[in-house]
Design an enzyme around this catalytic site. Structure first.
Site, PDB file in Angstrom:
ATOM      1  N   ASN A   1       0.854  -1.184   0.000  1.00  0.00           N
ATOM      2  CA  ASN A   1       0.000   0.000   0.000  1.00  0.00           C
ATOM      3  C   ASN A   1       0.895   1.240   0.000  1.00  0.00           C
ATOM      4  OD1 ASN A   1      -1.861   2.001   0.458  1.00  0.00           O
ATOM      5  ND2 ASN A   1      -2.415   1.318   2.516  1.00  0.00           N
ATOM      6  N   TRP A   2       0.992   1.848  -1.168  1.00  0.00           N
ATOM      7  CA  TRP A   2       1.884   3.012  -1.287  1.00  0.00           C
ATOM      8  C   TRP A   2       1.267   4.286  -0.708  1.00  0.00           C
ATOM      9  CZ3 TRP A   2       3.918   2.127  -7.006  1.00  0.00           C
ATOM     10  CH2 TRP A   2       4.938   1.159  -6.944  1.00  0.00           C
ATOM     11  N   LYS A   3      -0.007   4.230  -0.344  1.00  0.00           N
ATOM     12  CA  LYS A   3      -0.706   5.407   0.213  1.00  0.00           C
ATOM     13  C   LYS A   3      -0.492   6.605  -0.725  1.00  0.00           C
ATOM     14  CE  LYS A   3      -0.184   3.293   4.717  1.00  0.00           C
ATOM     15  NZ  LYS A   3      -0.043   3.405   6.156  1.00  0.00           N
ATOM     16  N   HIS A  88      -9.547   1.153   5.338  1.00  0.00           N
ATOM     17  CA  HIS A  88      -8.247   1.460   5.936  1.00  0.00           C
ATOM     18  C   HIS A  88      -8.439   2.479   7.059  1.00  0.00           C
ATOM     19  CE1 HIS A  88      -4.134   2.650   6.571  1.00  0.00           C
ATOM     20  NE2 HIS A  88      -3.773   1.558   5.926  1.00  0.00           N
ATOM     21  N   GLU A 162      -5.070  -4.794  11.048  1.00  0.00           N
ATOM     22  CA  GLU A 162      -4.114  -3.692  11.176  1.00  0.00           C
ATOM     23  C   GLU A 162      -4.442  -2.884  12.437  1.00  0.00           C
ATOM     24  OE1 GLU A 162      -2.241  -2.527   7.111  1.00  0.00           O
ATOM     25  OE2 GLU A 162      -4.012  -1.320   7.425  1.00  0.00           O
ATOM     26  N   SER A 204       3.601  -1.555  10.603  1.00  0.00           N
ATOM     27  CA  SER A 204       5.049  -1.474  10.885  1.00  0.00           C
ATOM     28  C   SER A 204       5.822  -2.739  10.519  1.00  0.00           C
ATOM     29  CB  SER A 204       5.294  -1.111  12.348  1.00  0.00           C
ATOM     30  OG  SER A 204       4.836   0.209  12.595  1.00  0.00           O
TER      31      SER A 204
END
Ligand code: 13P
Length: 240
Positions: A1-3, A88, A162, A204
């Site tokens: 997930n490159w956001k 998310h 998450e 993380s």
């Protein structure tokens, strides 16, 4: 997930520069890249002949219409995506999305035969108040009910646990904390007779801690933020 981290150019460069290595990695593991919306067609162009998959980072809860700024699941499908992240915690926090919004988004994703990557997880406050299971249940309920009601229990779905406090903080959940959550999710999905699911962990993850988390038997994969921006890190994570 490159956001919202990679520019269009750096997204293209990432796949171009590491193309052969990425092909090797896809022999070991499924890899889904979730770029920003405008980068999707460019990235897809570079990886057309590979087994890499592309996913959106979110989509609209609506099918089509006057919803300025929204991107529909059918547009993502048309663009060539096969997955879409939904729920998310950054979307839940910044855009005030609630579980009903997330369920409607997931319905659109299912309708387009894309695979949702549903993100769930508690805040630190909720963990301290011992509400982890309650929160997870609440976040899964709408989607499980939809799948049951529409007799779609065979539709593929990825669930990413998450914990919000572990995202982008360098503070990873312990194996015991992950195991307890994953076990609860697994039992919940089985209760709803959901058959085709993958369980992931996110928060993380990096090349130094992934080996430990890979020991958890029920974890099928990882949703990676920061570490996915550095190809060498990503490579180590896949090969660990
Ligand atoms: P980090 O890996 O940067 O903590 O992000 C996790 C995440 O939010 C993936 O969706």
């Amino acid at each position: 997930n490159w956001k919202m981290n990679q520019s269009i150019k750096s997204s293209i460069d990432f796949v171009k520069e590491n193309y052969n290595d990425l092909l090797e990695l896809t022999k070991k593991s499924s890899i889904i890249i979730c770029p920003s919306f405008p980068a999707i067609p460019f990235v897809l162009q570079e990886i057309q002949k590979s087994d890499l998959d592309i996913g959106g980072q979110t989509c609209s809860p609506f099918e089509q219409g006057p919803y300025t700024g929204q991107v529909s699941a059918s547009m993502l499908s048309e663009a060539g995506c096969s997955f879409c992240i939904v729920g998310h915690s950054e979307q839940r926090a910044f855009l005030k999305q609630n579980d009903d919004d997330v369920s409607l988004q997931a319905e659109q994703i299912f309708k387009e035969k894309l695979i949702p990557i549903l993100c769930i997880g508690e805040t630190l406050k909720e963990r301290n108040e011992k509400k982890v299971k309650k929160i997870i249940e609440k976040q899964l309920l709408g989607i499980c009910n939809f799948l049951k009601k529409t007799k779609n229990t065979e539709s593929p779905i990825c669930i990413a646990y998450e914990p919000v406090w572990a995202i982008g903080t360098g503070k990873i959940a312990s194996n015991k904390e992950i195991e307890e959550a994953i076990e609860f999710i697994d039992t919940f999905l089985k209760k709803y007779k959901i058959k085709n699911y993958a369980l992931m962990y996110g928060g993380s993850i990096n090349s130094s801690n992934v080996k430990k988390i890979k020991k958890i038997k029920k974890i099928d994969g990882f949703l990676i933020g920061n570490a996915s921006l550095d190809f060498q890190e990503l490579k180590k994570i896949v090969l660990s």
